[in-house]
Design a protein around this motif. Structure first.
Motif, PDB file in Angstrom:
ATOM      1  N   GLY A  46       0.776  -1.223   0.000  1.00  0.00           N
ATOM      2  CA  GLY A  46       0.000   0.000   0.000  1.00  0.00           C
ATOM      3  C   GLY A  46       0.808   1.273   0.000  1.00  0.00           C
ATOM      4  N   GLU A  47       2.148   1.159   0.056  1.00  0.00           N
ATOM      5  CA  GLU A  47       2.982   2.348   0.066  1.00  0.00           C
ATOM      6  C   GLU A  47       3.695   2.508  -1.273  1.00  0.00           C
ATOM      7  OE1 GLU A  47       2.792   4.641   2.302  1.00  0.00           O
ATOM      8  OE2 GLU A  47       1.386   3.441   3.473  1.00  0.00           O
ATOM      9  N   ALA A  48       4.603   3.494  -1.340  1.00  0.00           N
ATOM     10  CA  ALA A  48       5.134   3.915  -2.630  1.00  0.00           C
ATOM     11  C   ALA A  48       6.096   2.914  -3.262  1.00  0.00           C
ATOM     12  CB  ALA A  48       5.842   5.265  -2.461  1.00  0.00           C
ATOM     13  N   ALA A  49       6.819   2.138  -2.459  1.00  0.00           N
ATOM     14  CA  ALA A  49       7.835   1.236  -3.002  1.00  0.00           C
ATOM     15  C   ALA A  49       7.203   0.091  -3.782  1.00  0.00           C
ATOM     16  CB  ALA A  49       8.702   0.694  -1.878  1.00  0.00           C
ATOM     17  N   PRO A  50       7.905  -0.438  -4.795  1.00  0.00           N
ATOM     18  CA  PRO A  50       7.320  -1.480  -5.654  1.00  0.00           C
ATOM     19  C   PRO A  50       7.278  -2.864  -5.019  1.00  0.00           C
ATOM     20  CG  PRO A  50       9.547  -0.986  -6.360  1.00  0.00           C
ATOM     21  CD  PRO A  50       9.216   0.014  -5.299  1.00  0.00           C
ATOM     22  N   MET A  51       8.030  -3.073  -3.926  1.00  0.00           N
ATOM     23  CA  MET A  51       7.997  -4.396  -3.293  1.00  0.00           C
ATOM     24  C   MET A  51       8.117  -4.230  -1.785  1.00  0.00           C
ATOM     25  SD  MET A  51      11.192  -3.496  -4.177  1.00  0.00           S
ATOM     26  CE  MET A  51      12.938  -3.725  -3.825  1.00  0.00           C
ATOM     27  N   ALA A  52       7.606  -5.239  -1.054  1.00  0.00           N
ATOM     28  CA  ALA A  52       7.646  -5.228   0.402  1.00  0.00           C
ATOM     29  C   ALA A  52       8.939  -5.872   0.892  1.00  0.00           C
ATOM     30  CB  ALA A  52       6.440  -5.964   0.978  1.00  0.00           C
ATOM     31  N   LEU A  53       9.451  -5.372   2.020  1.00  0.00           N
ATOM     32  CA  LEU A  53      10.661  -5.923   2.636  1.00  0.00           C
ATOM     33  C   LEU A  53      10.408  -6.171   4.121  1.00  0.00           C
ATOM     34  CD1 LEU A  53      13.386  -3.633   0.984  1.00  0.00           C
ATOM     35  CD2 LEU A  53      12.733  -5.952   0.309  1.00  0.00           C
ATOM     36  N   LEU A  54       9.261  -6.760   4.430  1.00  0.00           N
ATOM     37  CA  LEU A  54       8.869  -6.965   5.819  1.00  0.00           C
ATOM     38  C   LEU A  54       9.364  -8.289   6.388  1.00  0.00           C
ATOM     39  CD1 LEU A  54       5.153  -5.741   5.667  1.00  0.00           C
ATOM     40  CD2 LEU A  54       7.175  -4.440   6.362  1.00  0.00           C
ATOM     41  N   SER A  55       9.845  -9.182   5.541  1.00  0.00           N
ATOM     42  CA  SER A  55      10.245 -10.510   6.003  1.00  0.00           C
ATOM     43  C   SER A  55      11.404 -11.023   5.157  1.00  0.00           C
ATOM     44  CB  SER A  55       9.066 -11.489   5.896  1.00  0.00           C
ATOM     45  OG  SER A  55       8.713 -11.688   4.535  1.00  0.00           O
ATOM     46  N   TYR A  56      11.999 -12.104   5.618  1.00  0.00           N
ATOM     47  CA  TYR A  56      13.094 -12.703   4.858  1.00  0.00           C
ATOM     48  C   TYR A  56      12.611 -13.198   3.500  1.00  0.00           C
ATOM     49  CZ  TYR A  56      16.819 -15.897   3.459  1.00  0.00           C
ATOM     50  OH  TYR A  56      17.808 -16.540   2.758  1.00  0.00           O
ATOM     51  N   SER A  57      11.439 -13.840   3.476  1.00  0.00           N
ATOM     52  CA  SER A  57      10.933 -14.377   2.213  1.00  0.00           C
ATOM     53  C   SER A  57      10.667 -13.274   1.195  1.00  0.00           C
ATOM     54  CB  SER A  57       9.659 -15.197   2.453  1.00  0.00           C
ATOM     55  OG  SER A  57       8.631 -14.376   3.000  1.00  0.00           O
ATOM     56  N   GLN A  58      10.323 -12.085   1.684  1.00  0.00           N
ATOM     57  CA  GLN A  58      10.097 -10.964   0.770  1.00  0.00           C
ATOM     58  C   GLN A  58      11.410 -10.325   0.321  1.00  0.00           C
ATOM     59  OE1 GLN A  58       7.530  -8.474   3.154  1.00  0.00           O
ATOM     60  NE2 GLN A  58       5.652  -9.429   2.393  1.00  0.00           N
ATOM     61  N   ALA A  59      12.389 -10.253   1.208  1.00  0.00           N
ATOM     62  CA  ALA A  59      13.644  -9.566   0.889  1.00  0.00           C
ATOM     63  C   ALA A  59      14.617 -10.429   0.091  1.00  0.00           C
ATOM     64  CB  ALA A  59      14.311  -9.100   2.181  1.00  0.00           C
ATOM     65  N   ARG A  60      14.635 -11.726   0.342  1.00  0.00           N
ATOM     66  CA  ARG A  60      15.647 -12.600  -0.271  1.00  0.00           C
ATOM     67  C   ARG A  60      15.676 -12.523  -1.795  1.00  0.00           C
ATOM     68  NH1 ARG A  60      18.896 -14.446  -2.666  1.00  0.00           N
ATOM     69  NH2 ARG A  60      20.153 -16.341  -2.402  1.00  0.00           N
ATOM     70  N   PRO A  61      14.549 -12.548  -2.508  1.00  0.00           N
ATOM     71  CA  PRO A  61      14.626 -12.491  -3.975  1.00  0.00           C
ATOM     72  C   PRO A  61      15.209 -11.179  -4.503  1.00  0.00           C
ATOM     73  CG  PRO A  61      12.478 -13.289  -3.245  1.00  0.00           C
ATOM     74  CD  PRO A  61      13.177 -12.752  -2.036  1.00  0.00           C
ATOM     75  N   TRP A  62      15.211 -10.141  -3.676  1.00  0.00           N
ATOM     76  CA  TRP A  62      15.694  -8.835  -4.119  1.00  0.00           C
ATOM     77  C   TRP A  62      17.102  -8.529  -3.629  1.00  0.00           C
ATOM     78  CZ3 TRP A  62      12.776  -6.360  -7.608  1.00  0.00           C
ATOM     79  CH2 TRP A  62      11.421  -6.709  -7.689  1.00  0.00           C
TER      80      TRP A  62
END
Length: 400
Positions: A46-62
């Motif tokens: 819901g915010e401006a960034a194109p991807m979420a970084l709230l968890s390891y599973s969300q951050a790892r691919p990036w």
């Protein structure tokens, strides 16, 4: 034999900062706290960034993209030269944080032990401010076409306030960020002398307004809010219904926040000019405190500087943006408000690049003038002042 220190210094540095010593860096223990403090405000649903970084599973691919963005300075998005001013919303990484994240990526982005994870941050649902006391929105959705220029749209909304309201927190939230170039909400009190007063706005990079205790913006009884909307087409049809949330001051305000600007509507950039310079000045007519600053240009914006020229003749650089980014236009809130004596001049200076070397330049062969669309240009230095709450004449005089 004695080995000179200068001969072993490079080896010593290599040993200290070599990748093997960072091999124990893990996501939960080392990287997640950095993401919480510097990134998750925007990198969540819901915010401006194109991807979420709230968890390891969300951050790892990036992981590799995160490393690249850190090394090229694209992230965290903070444009202010650190030599001038200190700002409460500074997103810059602390010393050593960049190296930690890079080492984590180079080590294969290990997750580590979940028990090392910090407590998750909590965010207000749908807002970045606490639950608003009142929410106003555009009367109806606006249909944004697939292509072409869209003229500015204006949507008046009555507040129905029967008494003056002091607002200490405010946030503007677009319904569809993909097509909202910017939104400005002004207070229209119907007083021709005072005119319309800035309340809040949205542009990429702008954060909600949180004022210090005792500070607030004033919305007079019977006022209406006017949404000024600038839409950009994306090739797809879209619908937007922007809204604004207000949190009222719980105690009487002792300082009123008023908005001022130094603008240069006479702008005229020659074709191909890589360094077109222009300045504007605004004079402070009442002793006040400077709270924050914001630079606004379009696609040819190159750099922007705010300076204060005090009545003594002394000059101080307040904010220097050496590399302006049209896609990130935050307010820079001073960590410590700065006293501006009556008669202080706020000078805003901007540089534009209308040459073919500017990759964002729509048409280097065109002469460019002031206009509302992104392919036109603007030069506005916004700034907020805090002035004592007293007679209406004083507030109005300072705002003008």
């Amino acid at each position: 034999m004695t080995i000179p220190l200068r001969a072993i210094a490079p080896v010593y540095s290599l040993l200290i900062f070599s990748p093997p010593l960072f091999s124990a860096v893990t996501f939960h223990k080392d990287v997640e706290p950095i993401l919480q403090n510097r990134c998750q405000g925007c990198h969540r649903p819901g915010e401006a960034a194109p991807m979420a970084l709230l968890s390891y599973s969300q951050a790892r691919p990036w992981a590799k993209s995160i490393k690249a963005a850190l090394l090229n300075g694209k992230m965290p998005p903070w444009q202010a030269d650190p030599h001038y001013g200190k700002f409460s919303n500074d997103l810059s990484l602390a010393p050593g944080e960049r190296e930690i994240v890079v080492a984590w990526v180079d080590a294969g982005a290990p997750e580590g032990n979940l028990a090392d994870a910090p407590k998750p941050r909590t965010f207000p649902e749908g807002w970045r401010i606490p639950k608003p006391d009142v929410i106003f929105e555009m009367p109806e959705e606006f249909n944004v076409p697939t292509a072409g220029a869209v003229n500015y749209q204006y949507f008046p909304v009555p507040t129905n306030f029967t008494e003056d309201k002091w607002v200490e927190m405010v946030e503007v939230r677009p319904g569809d960020r993909s097509v909202v170039h910017h939104a400005i909400v002004v207070i229209d009190s119907g007083d021709e002398y005072a005119g319309q007063e800035y309340l809040a706005g949205y542009a990429p990079g702008m954060t909600p307004q949180f004022w210090k205790p005792g500070q607030a913006r004033l919305i007079k009884a019977g006022s209406r809010l006017v949404f000024q909307m600038h839409y950009s087409t994306t090739g797809k049809p879209a619908r937007d219904r922007t809204r604004i949330g207000l949190v009222f001051a719980k105690k009487p305000a002792t300082e009123q926040i008023v908005a001022m600007q130094a603008a240069a509507p006479w702008i005229a950039i020659p074709p191909g000019d890589p360094n077109y310079r222009i300045s504007a000045v605004s004079v402070i007519h009442e002793t006040s405190y400077l709270m924050g600053l914001r630079a606004h240009m379009h696609l040819r914006g190159k750099s922007f500087t705010f300076r204060a020229v005090y009545p003594t003749g002394e000059t101080e650089t307040l904010l220097d943006i050496p590399h302006y980014d049209f896609n990130w236009q935050p307010y820079y809130y001073l960590e410590t408000p700065k006293l501006l004596p009556r008669g202080t001049r706020i000078e805003a200076s901007a540089v534009f690049d209308n040459s073919p070397n500017n990759p964002f330049n729509p048409n280097p062969a065109a002469a460019i003038f002031w206009g509302p669309q992104s392919w036109d240009e603007m030069m506005i230095g916004w700034f907020d002042l805090a002035i004592p709450v007293r007679a209406e004449s004083s507030r109005t005089r300072a705002a003008r």
